[in-house]
Write a protein that holds these residues in place. Structure first.
Motif, short mmCIF file in Angstrom:
data_model
loop_
_atom_site.label_atom_id
_atom_site.label_comp_id
_atom_site.label_asym_id
_atom_site.label_seq_id
_atom_site.Cartn_x
_atom_site.Cartn_y
_atom_site.Cartn_z
N ARG B 93 0.82 -1.22 0.00
CA ARG B 93 0.00 0.00 0.00
C ARG B 93 0.85 1.26 0.00
NH1 ARG B 93 -4.96 -1.24 1.44
NH2 ARG B 93 -5.35 0.44 0.00
N ALA B 116 3.02 -6.21 -9.81
CA ALA B 116 1.59 -6.47 -9.92
C ALA B 116 1.33 -7.98 -9.92
CB ALA B 116 1.05 -5.85 -11.20
N PHE B 121 -2.26 -9.68 -9.45
CA PHE B 121 -2.98 -8.93 -10.47
C PHE B 121 -3.42 -9.88 -11.57
CE2 PHE B 121 -3.07 -6.45 -14.40
CZ PHE B 121 -3.92 -5.43 -14.04
N LEU B 128 -2.04 -2.56 -18.00
CA LEU B 128 -1.48 -2.00 -16.78
C LEU B 128 -0.10 -1.41 -17.03
CD1 LEU B 128 -1.82 -1.82 -13.60
CD2 LEU B 128 -0.22 -3.73 -13.56
N GLN B 131 -0.38 1.76 -18.97
CA GLN B 131 -0.96 2.83 -18.17
C GLN B 131 0.03 3.39 -17.15
OE1 GLN B 131 -4.14 1.31 -15.76
NE2 GLN B 131 -3.96 3.04 -14.37
N THR B 132 0.73 2.49 -16.45
CA THR B 132 1.65 3.00 -15.44
C THR B 132 2.86 3.68 -16.09
OG1 THR B 132 2.48 0.76 -15.28
CG2 THR B 132 1.05 1.49 -13.54
N GLN B 135 1.70 7.03 -16.86
CA GLN B 135 1.65 7.82 -15.63
C GLN B 135 3.03 8.32 -15.25
OE1 GLN B 135 -0.51 5.00 -12.98
NE2 GLN B 135 -1.34 6.89 -12.12
N LEU B 167 4.06 2.27 -9.08
CA LEU B 167 2.65 2.58 -9.34
C LEU B 167 1.85 1.34 -9.70
CD1 LEU B 167 2.99 5.84 -11.47
CD2 LEU B 167 2.53 5.63 -9.02
N LYS B 170 -0.30 -0.29 -7.37
CA LYS B 170 -1.41 0.53 -6.92
C LYS B 170 -1.33 0.89 -5.45
CE LYS B 170 -4.47 -0.66 -10.61
NZ LYS B 170 -3.68 0.30 -11.42
N GLU B 172 -1.09 3.68 -2.26
CA GLU B 172 -1.72 4.98 -2.00
C GLU B 172 -0.66 6.05 -1.76
OE1 GLU B 172 -4.59 4.72 1.13
OE2 GLU B 172 -5.16 2.72 0.44
N GLN B 201 -3.06 12.05 -7.64
CA GLN B 201 -3.65 10.77 -7.27
C GLN B 201 -3.03 10.14 -6.04
OE1 GLN B 201 -4.44 7.57 -10.04
NE2 GLN B 201 -3.94 8.99 -11.68
N TYR B 202 -1.76 10.44 -5.82
CA TYR B 202 -1.04 9.75 -4.77
C TYR B 202 -0.53 10.74 -3.73
CZ TYR B 202 -0.87 6.23 -8.44
OH TYR B 202 -1.19 5.35 -9.42
#
Ligand SMILES: Nc1ncnc2c1ncn2[C@@H]1O[C@H](COP(=O)(O)OP(=O)(O)OP(=O)(O)O)[C@@H](O)[C@H]1O
Ligand SMILES: Nc1ncnc2c1ncn2[C@@H]1O[C@H](COP(=O)(O)OP(=O)(O)OP(=O)(O)O)[C@@H](O)[C@H]1O
Ligand SMILES: [Mg+2]
Ligand SMILES: [Mg+2]
Ligand SMILES: O=P([O-])([O-])[O-]
Lengths: 410, 261, 225, 319, 225, 261
Positions: B93, B116, B121, B128, B131-132, B135, B167, B170, B172, B201-202
């Protein structure tokens, strides 16, 4: 020196002179080391090849009207039948595990030479003498052994590789020893590799700073420096004597082996001997995996074993592999422990399994070297070459594997 | 600033946190409240315990045998040091990016996918990864060859790969320990811009030696220093703008104006 | 191209400057309108609104300081920030002129003084126009435009002199009005000074664009102030 | 309106919190525990080895010293070693061991260090990348080969130089060849120590206007000193424990002499000879090899411990 | 304690500010003297010397920019530099007032206008005194002193009002003198504004010391300017 | 700036200097004129050849076998790469301080004394050690125990010791390759102050990644960058004040404002 840089007070010229002298001295040290290697190699080669003066016990021309090499198989068999007793023939077939009918003409020819012709080397000459003083040698031989034939002989030949032990230098071979060594290595690796890598991982990845682990580590480091002969004593006491029931296979119902002086005992002894080296090498490989890699893995929420299995081991693997091969090559060359656990140089039967008596290459070398006859020195040298070739190819394999693995995962 | 915030609005909250290495108290009595979706910088002189504090937020310190802590580190109101908490879960996390870029010696794709994957995942991995990497502002530079080794990238790209990798799990919160100290100024600025984007986001907590970086890139700044017994203490915590133009504590002022020590 | 944060923040600052500029422009124009209408309430509003201008000025100044402290601007960025700081001060001062005009409106009350409204309006238009264009040039970093604007100052000066004469005549004609006429002189003077200050903004524009700081020529009579 | 958003957020976060508590909870990982246990066992194997060595050596030595006519004092002070006739003076064996070791180190130390300095300070990287592995081949050659070399080359060479006074088996030949065998070890370890000295230290010296020699001898060697000493000590330990060269070349038969040209049996040589044949268990001969083994074990252990300490100290400075 | 370079350079800047301040003080006092003596030559000199003030102002500004660019000042250092920048601008403006006065002297020539010399002198003394002390407070970062100075502004304002009335009476009495009297009104107005500007310097002093930027109250009539 | 200077007034002058590693041209055509008793900074992106240029000034590159150079490096009007010049002598006159503090593992005293001793210094060594340690602003911190190992000092102190050591050989020029990149901000500022003091007697050339450092500490700045074929080129050279407030070249501007790449 000119212009700005020429200061009269400078002590530089002197300093450069002293520097030059010492550089020469340092270079000389290196050169002597290299020279030693060269001399070593030459010594061996010197003994492997050279002229021999051979006297046949039975004149070949009396056996056939043609040169023996040209005879057909049945003609050769006929000679054998005629000149060798039936008992002797039976023994030969039993020991060799074949019947005369099966084997090709070439081998029958060998038998004829060995059993009938019985050539003996009266005199052998080292390579360099043979090359440069051939005339003197011929003169000497002509005088001492008038009926000897002189020819250039390589003690390292196919027969040497495929024959087993014999008390006649020309007929002696290293096959049994080679197999013995291979068996030992297989057992050594099977025993030491998993334990060694496991211990290395334990010490590098899991061990906390508790005293137990410190003791283990110190202990391993010190074991690596214990003379091999002490391992031999240990093997003798434990594997050969105390555990003889296991190592002779009696406990498993194997028959025919009386003592614990078996391949298994030797392999285990060697396993113990190389274990600390293997652990240390593996530890080094594991330690060389940058900590950042572990942290990266943990930082992603990996467990410890995931980290080790996915990152640490793959990265360390080339190192572990080279380390293992290095440890193994040490085991191949070790002699002293084998002497203690009872390799016997007189064995001419290939090991059939882990519960066999055995001999090994270095034992064979040791034995031949310490015999007085000159011809044994020649075959000792030949065996040394075999041993070195095995070692060098192992090392080559290590280097190649490492290079391939490292290239794939930079 | 923080008093008005309910505890569930905090990304991380420490209470009376003391951090020890053996008998040495490396950090003393920290009460820090990290605001979510902001960038919080931790600055201070060398050895004041910045890294120690940061690593206590995702239990990376567990790997130092002599380490132990007192007090609480709350994440969603729960003390991550409670006995029934699994540190592996905490690290999923609360991700981390390190000082030296440390991509795995695998392909770019696997670098991103690995974390992941081990965390179970199950969906479309290609998506994924793309996307990361997007990002992390790296996609355009690497999309042509995701099979290339992560180590073949430049330092700045490697660090962004490490961020992408974090990332992909996922998290936080993303902890960064001097993430740019091995990079040149330009790569540094790129990472800072990236942090700014990610902070939408983070929650990001960054330790940095480079005051200018803290000034440039963070929303809040905590200044640590050492007291007489060499324990790290938090001297001042506030908005970055305030800390750098008008710090309240003399020690902060001395430090950021370079007059310390 | 990194430095997105800095770029964004600088753009924001420039927007703020434009905003402040338009607040000032409005205040100036509204002060003329209040004078025309003798609208005391409008004048009061202008005075109140000046507080907002002042606040914005301080806020901008603070933002610039923060930007310098946190973003380490160099070279062009730094010149730009320094220039904004200066322009900011100028704008606030111009805001004060509008406030001054508004106070004049309040003091005049419904006195029957003759206000030369046409001239004052014209001056205000000219000054505000200059201000507006100078800020456009400033934000666009258009040195050419910035060089052209100060020349218009001559028009304002001419108008000032003309109106001043008219007012002095009124003083002579109606000595009881001297106090009030003096107030009107303030007003035209304020516009003249506003135009003057525009010159400074233009100076800064050239400075940003080229890095050269030099005084633009405004050597004329009104320097007696 | 705004309030509502905040509230919604709070609710969302609260449920997230539930989730988090659930997710953070520990779960058992049996596999990992099992693996760790197995790995610990692997580590412990080495302990069993040591215990085995100490126990066996100790037990049999004890038997040895309990035999009639054997006393520890005699063992350590007498110079005659004839177990079969009840003479148990190990000094003759020790003396031979020390002599071969001394000769070995006289060869290995200067040459090894000289070569190490040459390789690390003078040779180009290319030359080093060729020379060092070649030298290390020497280290990989089995010792029985060196024994052969001593017997067939070194001894004839010595006899050619010093004449017939040199016996066929003699400690000098064995020692010199052992030196050649140990040279790569000393060279390699010293070279490692030298090249572990950070480049920056050399650059610092060069930057002050030092020549290569000054840099090498006054900066690099002192910095690597403990590593070099460790190499020396390990070399000594190796020489003491070396068996095959002395077994082949030094002679079989204890002989208390200081003459390097005479044959003399070393401790290891004795053990190898006695156990070479089929020794019968529980004879004085058999038991004596354990006593000597114990002596060998303790002395090499001591040397190793010292050597390792030095290496550790060296590491501390540079890592 | 590192940052010796920065500290030294800041001290130099402060010295320069004091120097600039004393140049401005001199210019103001000399303008009064020129007025008293009706000394056109002295007035011309003041005008010429104003160039030096302007130059110094630009040099200081440039030095501050360089310092910001090269030394990365933070917190107090940065506030100090920003404040110096502002004070610098104020001083240059005050220099302009002295120049304005000098121009008045030139325009008056030897006109037989009655100059209320006593009052003007007194105003000048007050204003220059305030300026001097405000700069001392500024360099010493003495917030207490800085808080006290603006209160003296009331004295200046009172004198201004008094003198203004005197001048208006003269206007009424001698309408042909209106132009010249207007010039004198500029002069007193200049001093009044100078005192006003001192308030800004004091504001900055408080800002350096505390980091708080707030406007000091100067809400009085002269704001109609 | 430099045109008016006579060549004997330059500390170092390069003419058409090209530096190669094997066939790779690392630095192209540099004409740099270093003013004596000033601090000259060399800045530029990673890999643009800053270190290579610096190390060519005292022939430290000689130790890289593949290195060779074209052109001239003049020191007192003489090309230090002329065949009859002894590089050892060059290094005595042109000292060097390195990125990571690298004191010898000897006592503080010996660290300082060694260089002087090997170069035949015959006068009072104690005086020399004290004097150079004072010059390096280290005397007060170490005078109580000069026998202590140089390695026992803190990073910043070690670096000052390295400076003292260089001074003891009495060089004219001191080259520094990122001397502060391993130090914390405070130690960094101390070294910068020290450089400023030393520049009254010595010519200092410093390579730095840290633009702020170049800005703070140098009198002149040379900006290097890479052209298309990755060779380093000198883009702009001028007074530090000008480079950082008003650079002439677009590339310089982009670099110092962080908009490069
Ligand atoms: N593994 C460890 N064991 C013992 N002490 C440690 C350990 N790690 C850090 N310390 C000590 O704890 C204190 C704080 O260290 P920490 O690394 O957190 O400081 P830091 O502020 O991150 O410093 P830096 O800026 O140099 O990274 C220091 O005194 C350090 O010596
Ligand atoms: N010993 C070497 N052999 C071959 N190439 C080299 C060597 N040293 C440097 N180079 C190359 O020369 C170029 C310039 O390197 P240099 O170290 O001078 O750059 P730099 O500007 O100092 O970079 P940095 O800021 O990273 O220190 C780089 O492309 C580098 O890869
Ligand atoms: Mg840290
Ligand atoms: Mg470099
Ligand atoms: O704003 P001013 O008072 O200087 O015209």
């Amino acid at each position: 020196m000119s212009g700005y840089f020429s200061t009269p007070k400078s002590n530089l010229a002197m300093r450069h002179r002293v520097g030059g002298v010492w550089k020469a001295i340092f270079f000389l040290s290196t050169a002597i080391g290299l020279l030693a290697l060269a001399v070593l190699v030459i010594t061996i080669l010197d003994d492997v090849f050279g002229l021999v003066a051979v006297v046949d016990k039975v004149d070949r021309t009396t056996l056939a009207d043609r040169p023996l090499e040209d005879l057909e198989k049945d003609e050769l068999l006929a000679i054998l039948d005629k000149k060798v007793s039936v008992n002797r023939l039976r023994t030969i077939q039993r020991n060799g595990g074949f019947t005369l009918d099966e084997i090709p003409a070439g081998e029958v020819y060998e038998l004829v030479i060995a059993e009938v012709v019985k050539p003996t080397v009266e005199e052998s000459y080292p390579l360099f003498d043979s090359l440069f003083k051939r005339a003197e040698i011929e003169a000497e031989v002509a005088q001492k052994h008038p009926d000897a034939t002189i020819y250039f002989y390589s003690w390292l030949n196919q027969r040497f590789l495929t024959n087993s032990m014999s008390t006649t230098p020309q007929l002696a071979g290293v096959r049994t020893a080679l197999f013995g060594s291979l068996w030992i290595i297989v057992i050594t690796v099977a025993f030491a590799f998993p334990i060694g890598v496991g211990a290395a991982i334990y010490l590098e990845e899991y061990a906390s700073r508790s005293w137990v682990n410190r003791v283990i580590q110190t202990n391993i480091d010190n074991l690596a420096g214990v003379p091999s002969i002490v391992y031999g004593i240990l093997g003798l006491a434990i594997f050969v004597r105390t555990l003889s029931a296991l190592t002779s296979g009696k406990a498993f119902g194997v028959e025919g082996v009386e003592t614990g002086r078996t391949v298994l005992a030797a392999g285990l002894t060697m396993g113990l001997l190389v274990l600390p080296i293997l652990i240390i090498n593996a530890q080094e490989a594991v330690r060389a995996v940058p900590n950042s890699l572990r942290q990266a893995s943990y930082g992603l929420g990996a467990t410890q074993w995931q980290t080790i299995w996915h990152h640490v081991l793959p990265s360390a693997f080339p190192g572990i592999l080279t380390g293992t091969i290095l440890a193994v090559s040490r085991a191949i060359g070790e002699t002293a422990p084998l002497i203690l656990v009872g390799a016997s140089s007189l064995i001419n039967k290939d090991p059939q399994g882990i519960f066999s008596y055995f001999t090994a290459l270095p034992i064979q070398i040791y034995n031949w070297t310490s015999r007085p006859q000159a011809e044994f020195r020649n075959i000792a040298a030949a065996a040394i070459i075999v041993l070195l070739v095995v070692l060098l190819s192992l090392n080559a394999v290590a280097i190649l594997t490492r290079n391939r693995l490292t290239r794939r995962a930079p | 600033m923080t008093e008005t915030l309910e505890k569930q609005h905090l990304a991380i909250e420490t209470r009376d946190m003391h951090l020890f290495y053996g008998h040495f108290r490396a950090v003393k009595d920290v009460d820090l409240q990290v605001i979510p979706q902001k960038i919080t910088a931790i600055i201070g002189p060398s050895g004041c315990g910045k890294s120690t504090v940061l690593r206590s937020f995702n239990r990376m310190n567990d790997f130092v045998p002599s380490f132990h802590m007192e007090g609480e580190v709350l994440f969603h109101g729960q003390n991550i040091y409670a006995t029934d908490v699994d540190p592996v879960m905490v690290r999923q996390r609360i991700g981390m990016v390190f000082q030296k870029p440390n991509p795995f010696p695998k392909s770019i794709y696997d670098n991103v996918a690995w974390g992941a994957r081990i965390n179970g995942f199950k969906e479309n991995m290609d998506d994924l990864v793309e996307q990361t990497l997007r990002q992390a502002a790296l996609w355009d530079e690497v999309k042509d060859d995701l099979r290339k080794s992560g180590l073949s990238l430049s330092g700045g790209q490697q660090q962004r790969l490490c961020i992408a990798r974090a990332l992909a799990v996922k998290p936080e919160i993303i902890l960064m320990d001097e993430p740019c100290s091995a990079l040149d100024p330009i790569a540094t600025l790129k990472i800072e811009d990236l942090m700014r984007e990610l902070s939408e986001q983070y929650t990001i907590i960054i330790v940095t030696h480079n005051m200018q970086q803290a000034a440039r890139a963070s929303d809040h700044t905590a200044f640590f220093t050492m007291d007489e017994d060499r324990a790290g203490i938090m001297v001042e915590y506030g908005e970055t703008n305030q800390i750098f133009t008008n710090p309240r504590d003399k020690r902060t002022e001395d430090y950021i104006t370079g007059r310390f020590g | 191209m990194p430095r997105e944060t800095l770029d964004r923040q600088i753009r924001q600052l420039q927007d703020e400057v434009l905003l402040l500029g338009s607040m000032v422009e409005q205040a100036l124009l509204r002060s003329v309108e209040a004078l025309r209408q003798r609208d005391v309430a409008a004048a009061q509003k202008i005075i109140r609104d000046d507080l907002a201008i002042n606040e914005k000025r301080y806020a901008l100044e603070n933002a610039i300081l923060i930007l310098i402290a946190t973003q380490q601007p160099m070279a062009h960025d730094l010149r730009l920030l320094a220039a904004i700081l200066e322009v900011n001060i100028e704008l606030e001062r111009m805001g004060d002129y509008a406030k001054g005009n508004a106070k004049v409106v309040m003091q005049l009350g419904d006195s029957d003084i003759q206000v030369p409204m046409r001239e004052i309006s014209r001056m205000a238009e000219l000054a505000v126009g200059m201000l507006h264009r100078s800020l456009s040039a400033f934000v666009a970093e258009d040195a050419t435009l910035a060089h052209a604007i100060p020349e218009e100052d001559e028009l304002v000066d001419a108008l000032y002199n003309q109106t001043y004469r008219m007012l002095v005549e009124q003083m002579i004609a109606r000595p009881e009005m001297i106090d009030h006429v003096n107030l009107l002189i303030w007003v035209i003077h304020n516009f003249e000074r506003a135009a003057d200050r525009v010159t400074n903004i233009c100076e800064r524009t050239v400075f940003i664009a080229t890095g050269e700081l030099f005084e633009m020529d405004t050597d004329d009579l009104e320097d007696i102030e | 309106m705004e309030n509502q958003i905040v509230k919604q957020q709070v609710i969302r976060m609260e449920s997230a919190e539930q989730l988090v508590i659930h997710k953070l909870r520990k779960r058992p990982r049996l596999g990992e525990t099992f693996i760790q246990g197995f790995l610990f066992f692997c580590g412990a194997v080495s302990i069993f080895t040591t215990i085995g060595i100490v126990f066996e050596l100790g037990k049999e030595s004890l038997l040895f010293f309990q035999m009639p006519g054997v006393t520890l004092v005699e063992f350590l002070t007498k110079t005659e070693w004839q177990p079969t006739i009840g003479k148990f003076g190990v000094l003759s064996l020790i003396n031979a061991t020390l002599m071969t070791t001394l000769f070995a180190m006289l060869v290995a130390l200067p040459l090894g260090l000289g070569a190490a300095i040459y390789l690390s300070e003078y040779a180009t990287p290319r030359a080093r990348s060729i020379l060092k592995p070649v030298l290390e081949v020497l280290a990989g050659v089995p010792t029985v080969v060196y024994g052969f070399f001593a017997l067939t080359t070194m001894t004839p060479l010595l006899r050619a130089i010093f004449g017939e006074q040199v016996q066929v088996y003699n400690t000098l030949s064995a020692g010199l060849v052992m030196g050649i065998m140990i040279l790569p070890l000393v060279c390699s370890m010293s070279e490692d120590a030298l090249s572990a000295v950070p480049r920056s230290l050399r650059e610092a010296a060069y930057g002050l206007g030092a020549t290569r020699l000054e840099t090498a001898v006054q900066v690099v060697v002192p910095a690597a000193l403990s590593g070099i000493i460790a190499a020396f000590i390990l070399g000594v330990s190796r020489a003491v424990g070396e068996t095959m060269i002395v077994a082949l070349a030094a002679g079989s038969g204890p002989n208390f002499t200081f003459d390097p040209f005479q044959a003399a049996e070393t401790m290891t040589g004795y053990i190898a000879r006695i156990s070479g044949g089929d020794v019968s268990y529980d004879t004085p001969d058999y038991n004596s090899i354990f006593a000597i083994g114990l002596l060998l074990f303790t002395s090499t252990l001591l040397l190793n411990v010292i050597s390792r300490r030095l290496v550790a100290r060296f590491r501390e400075v540079y890592e």
